[in-house]
Design an enzyme around this catalytic site. Sequence first.
Site, PDB file in Angstrom:
ATOM      1  CD1 TRP A 102      -0.830   4.935  10.148  1.00  0.00           C
ATOM      2  CD2 TRP A 102       0.343   3.225  11.000  1.00  0.00           C
ATOM      3  NE1 TRP A 102      -1.660   4.228  10.987  1.00  0.00           N
ATOM      4  CE2 TRP A 102      -0.966   3.179  11.516  1.00  0.00           C
ATOM      5  CE3 TRP A 102       1.263   2.258  11.395  1.00  0.00           C
ATOM      6  CZ2 TRP A 102      -1.382   2.181  12.419  1.00  0.00           C
ATOM      7  CZ3 TRP A 102       0.849   1.267  12.296  1.00  0.00           C
ATOM      8  CH2 TRP A 102      -0.462   1.231  12.795  1.00  0.00           C
ATOM      9  CG  ASP A 171       1.484   2.159   4.751  1.00  0.00           C
ATOM     10  OD1 ASP A 171       0.463   1.566   4.341  1.00  0.00           O
ATOM     11  OD2 ASP A 171       1.756   2.297   5.967  1.00  0.00           O
ATOM     12  CE  LYS A 195      -6.175   0.511   8.858  1.00  0.00           C
ATOM     13  NZ  LYS A 195      -4.729   0.476   9.017  1.00  0.00           N
TER      14      LYS A 195
HETATM   15  C1  LIG Z   1      -3.544   0.393   9.685  1.00  0.00           C
HETATM   16  C2  LIG Z   1      -2.284   0.904   9.090  1.00  0.00           C
HETATM   17  C3  LIG Z   1      -1.051   0.255   9.267  1.00  0.00           C
HETATM   18  C4  LIG Z   1      -0.888  -0.952  10.146  1.00  0.00           C
HETATM   19  O1  LIG Z   1      -1.297  -2.067   9.492  1.00  0.00           O
HETATM   20  P1  LIG Z   1      -1.120  -3.530  10.113  1.00  0.00           P
HETATM   21  O2  LIG Z   1      -1.767  -4.343   9.059  1.00  0.00           O
HETATM   22  O3  LIG Z   1      -1.804  -3.531  11.429  1.00  0.00           O
HETATM   23  O4  LIG Z   1       0.332  -3.794  10.257  1.00  0.00           O
HETATM   24  C5  LIG Z   1       0.050   0.772   8.626  1.00  0.00           C
HETATM   25  N1  LIG Z   1      -0.028   1.867   7.863  1.00  0.00           N
HETATM   26  C6  LIG Z   1      -1.186   2.524   7.683  1.00  0.00           C
HETATM   27  C7  LIG Z   1      -1.228   3.735   6.812  1.00  0.00           C
HETATM   28  C8  LIG Z   1      -2.344   2.063   8.297  1.00  0.00           C
HETATM   29  O5  LIG Z   1      -3.512   2.703   8.114  1.00  0.00           O
END
Ligand SMILES: *Cc1c(COP(=O)(O)O)cnc(C)c1O
Length: 359
Positions: A102, A171, A195
């Site tokens: 990511w 993030d 999540k």
């Molecule tokens: C799931 C995830 C994403 C992607 O998220 P989207 O909402 O599908 O764009 C980005 N970063 C992390 C750390 C994730 O776990």
Amino acid sequence: MPRVYNFSAGPAALPLEVLEIICDDIPDWQGTGMSVMEISHRSKEFIAVAARCEANLRQLMSVPDDYSVLWTQGGATLQMAMAPLNLAGPDDTADYVVTGSWGKKAASEAAKQCKLNVAADSSDKNFTYIPHESTWQRSDGAKYLHITSNETIAGVEFHFLPQGDVPIVADMSSSILSRPINVGEYGVIYAGAQKNIGPAGITLVIVRNDLLEPAREKLPHLMMWKSYAESDSMTNTPPTFAWYVADLVFQHLLRIGGLDVIAEVNKRKAEKLYAAIDGSDFYSNPVQVDCRSRMNIPFILADDRLDAKFLEETLAAGLTNLKGHRSVGGMRASIYNAVPEEAVDTLIEFMAEFERTNG
Ligand SMILES: *Cc1c(COP(=O)(O)O)cnc(C)c1O
């Protein structure tokens, strides 16, 4: 079919209590004779949901007053572009610490919008560690430092906060609300909902107010954090259903005692699963111990020819979505807030029995 123990990496398990409230609410929500999906986002009923949702999130995370809480669409992935667009001009530099897939994606989005400096990168060991901060090559005058608090695929989590005065952009998609953090130590926090917050389709962004002014002109309205801040995130029609569920999840978290309580449970869940993995020669986790994730725990079977059998038998035992990401192989147990401790206990028992009969 009874409810299974769901170890999905995302979209992930939701609290049963929340699902039951939704079922109850759907035909006639709050005496409106309609569901929440069928009314205006500008109705007084929905505005009350949005207001309570923000107030409860602020309480759960102790969000300081000089931070705005924004709700956007496009997932965490769009925020990977919106961060450089809002915080940096085309000639500005942004520092990125890449500790997984990511973070790598976030860095590649930044490279399109500004000057990218990858300050550290752990791809040399398949993202199984976080390079020591003393080795990071940060740039002078960087507009911000981007980290991925928890790398969902490799199972690597920051258990420290980087030094310095440059705003940290994090993030937190897969670790938000899993434990208390000090929001005031960050410039921007973003997280896709699917999540630990609620269903896919809505994204949380927490921005320190002095960072709201875009660093460049002529951004599309929906690409500016400021637009969301000025419209209570009703810039255009928001994903009302996902927002409503996030509100129910926050109420649920407050009812069970807030982040201190959930953090204790999460710590126990992760510690016992790691202990089971480390205590056997049959299973292993490749991540350096000091940066192991409490939310996503990959584990590999010593003999990968048993992977298919393991997955088949876990499924039969009511344990689902344990297949690991293809880049890591083996298994991955995502044990977010809504995955009960019994689910982890049941998985550990299953693993011991599987080892006994196949090891
Ligand atoms: C799931 C995830 C994403 C992607 O998220 P989207 O909402 O599908 O764009 C980005 N970063 C992390 C750390 C994730 O776990």
